[in-house]
Design an enzyme around this catalytic site. Structure first.
Site, PDB file in Angstrom:
ATOM      1  N   CYS A  26      -2.507   1.836   8.138  1.00 10.43           N
ATOM      2  CA  CYS A  26      -1.524   0.955   7.510  1.00 10.43           C
ATOM      3  C   CYS A  26      -2.001  -0.492   7.489  1.00 10.43           C
ATOM      4  CB  CYS A  26      -0.192   1.029   8.266  1.00 10.43           C
ATOM      5  SG  CYS A  26       0.732   2.513   7.921  1.00 10.43           S
ATOM      6  N   GLU A  52       0.825  -1.204   0.000  1.00 11.46           N
ATOM      7  CA  GLU A  52       0.000   0.000   0.000  1.00 11.46           C
ATOM      8  C   GLU A  52       0.862   1.258   0.000  1.00 11.46           C
ATOM      9  OE1 GLU A  52      -2.619  -0.132   3.341  1.00 11.46           O
ATOM     10  OE2 GLU A  52      -3.220  -2.196   2.927  1.00 11.46           O
TER      11      GLU A  52
END
EC number: 2.1.1.192
Length: 362
Positions: free
Chosen positions: A349, A105
């Site tokens: 996250c 990501e």
């Protein structure tokens, strides 16, 4: 200058190394080995980092022969975009697929002072912080330097579409940066290089969970890069509960390393402190935190944490957040509350990666 040995294995397909992995001096040396003049390195870096081309054939001021050599030895399509989400506040979150099928990501955040990109350094994480979605599934592998650089390039391509630019980088995505130090340092040099992405050192922030030996090493690098520590607790017992890394390097050893860093660099540090309802967010925790850092040149960044479905922590109420901040300010601590961003697109996250993995296994 230390002599660089460039070893490139001319394989085919996804096994080709990323061109973004090469630092400028390494590219110069590779070109020399190919019988090409050194000035070609400047031209190639311009195509990579200023024009951000997607194919070597677009590098039209290079000879066809050199473009063919580049295609034979390097990969330019380092990341494949799986999803790209934009939050109501302008935050953009990418889910990228790597050449081996793993996913990572990257997040672009909008601020009043400009745009920043939060990059990932590992596929997963081994440290097991109990509040973090990044650790779900453990550590799969380290990223190569080029895979980290490519995240910034892709973020800037997204900004190009909106007539904007990435002005700063935070190395705070999935993974522990200091567990991938061998890729972190080349990444930092490339994004800071005046012929690379040319992002100033003081616009780059590296964060660690507290890998103490690497803090000493990082201090000795002599960089002017911003340094942040994921603290999240004011005492070693609570920190060990929240962050298992504290069992390897307890809080007193971490604070010694931070003092060394400040003495060595003359720069202040930022303490990231996530607030978890009922765990570390009481006034007495704020008082203890103020005592812990009272002699340290620092800034505290309070983080109202995003809810992670796979974890049990709840959000701290707003009035409790402000009480925590007020307590620190009353004790002379330089403190701010981080503005929430990307709350509606799983911007914590590891959340998007975890969601993708869950859907794949249904």
């Amino acid at each position: 200058m230390e002599q660089l040995k460039v070893e490139v294995d001319p394989k085919q397909g996804g096994d080709l190394p990323s061109i973004y992995t090469l630092q400028f001096e390494e590219l110069e040396m590779w070109l020399k080995e190919q019988g090409e003049p050194k000035f070609r390195a400047t031209q190639i870096f311009e195509w990579l980092y200023e024009k951000r081309v997607k194919q070597f054939q677009e590098m039209t001021n290079l000879s066809k022969d050199l473009r063919a050599k580049l295609e034979k030895h390097f990969n330019l399509t380092t990341l494949k975009t799986v999803t790209k989400q934009q939050s109501s506040d302008g935050t953009i979150k990418f889910l990228f697929e790597l050449h081996d099928g793993y996913s990572i990501e990257t997040v672009v955040m909008r601020h009043n002072y400009g745009n920043s990109v939060c990059v990932t350094t590992q596929v997963g994480c081994r440290l097991g912080c109990t509040f973090c979605a990044s650790t779900l599934g453990g550590l799969k592998r380290n990223l190569e330097a080029g895979e980290i650089v490519a995240q910034v390039v892709e973020a800037q391509r997204a900004m190009d579409e909106q007539g904007e630019r990435v002005g700063s980088i935070v190395v705070m995505g999935i993974g522990e940066p200091f567990d991938n130090y061998q890729a972190l340092m080349p990444f930092l040099k490339t994004v800071n290089h005046d012929k690379g992405l040319n992002i100033g050192a003081r616009h780059i922030t590296v964060s660690t969970s507290g890998v103490v030996p690497k803090i000493y090493q990082f201090a000795d690098e002599g960089l002017q890069i911003n340094f942040a520590i994921s603290l999240h607790a004011p005492n070693t017992e609570l920190r060990s509960k929240l962050m298992p890394v504290n069992r390897a390097w307890p809080l007193p050893k971490l604070m010694d390393a931070i003092r060394y860093y400040i003495d060595k660099t003359g720069r202040r540090v930022t303490f990231e402190y996530g607030l978890f309802g009922g765990e570390n967010d009481q006034v007495e925790h704020a008082e203890e935190l103020a005592d812990l850092i009272k002699d340290i040149k620092c800034h505290v960044n309070l983080i109202p944490v995003n809810y992670v479905p796979e974890r049990d922590y709840v959000r701290t109420p707003r009035d409790q957040i402000f009480a925590f901040e007020r307590t620190l300010k009353e004790r002379g601590v330089n403190v701010t509350i981080r503005r929430e961003q990307g709350h509606d697109i799983d911007a914590a996250c590891g959340q998007l990666r975890a969601k993708e993995r869950k859907e794949e296994t249904r």
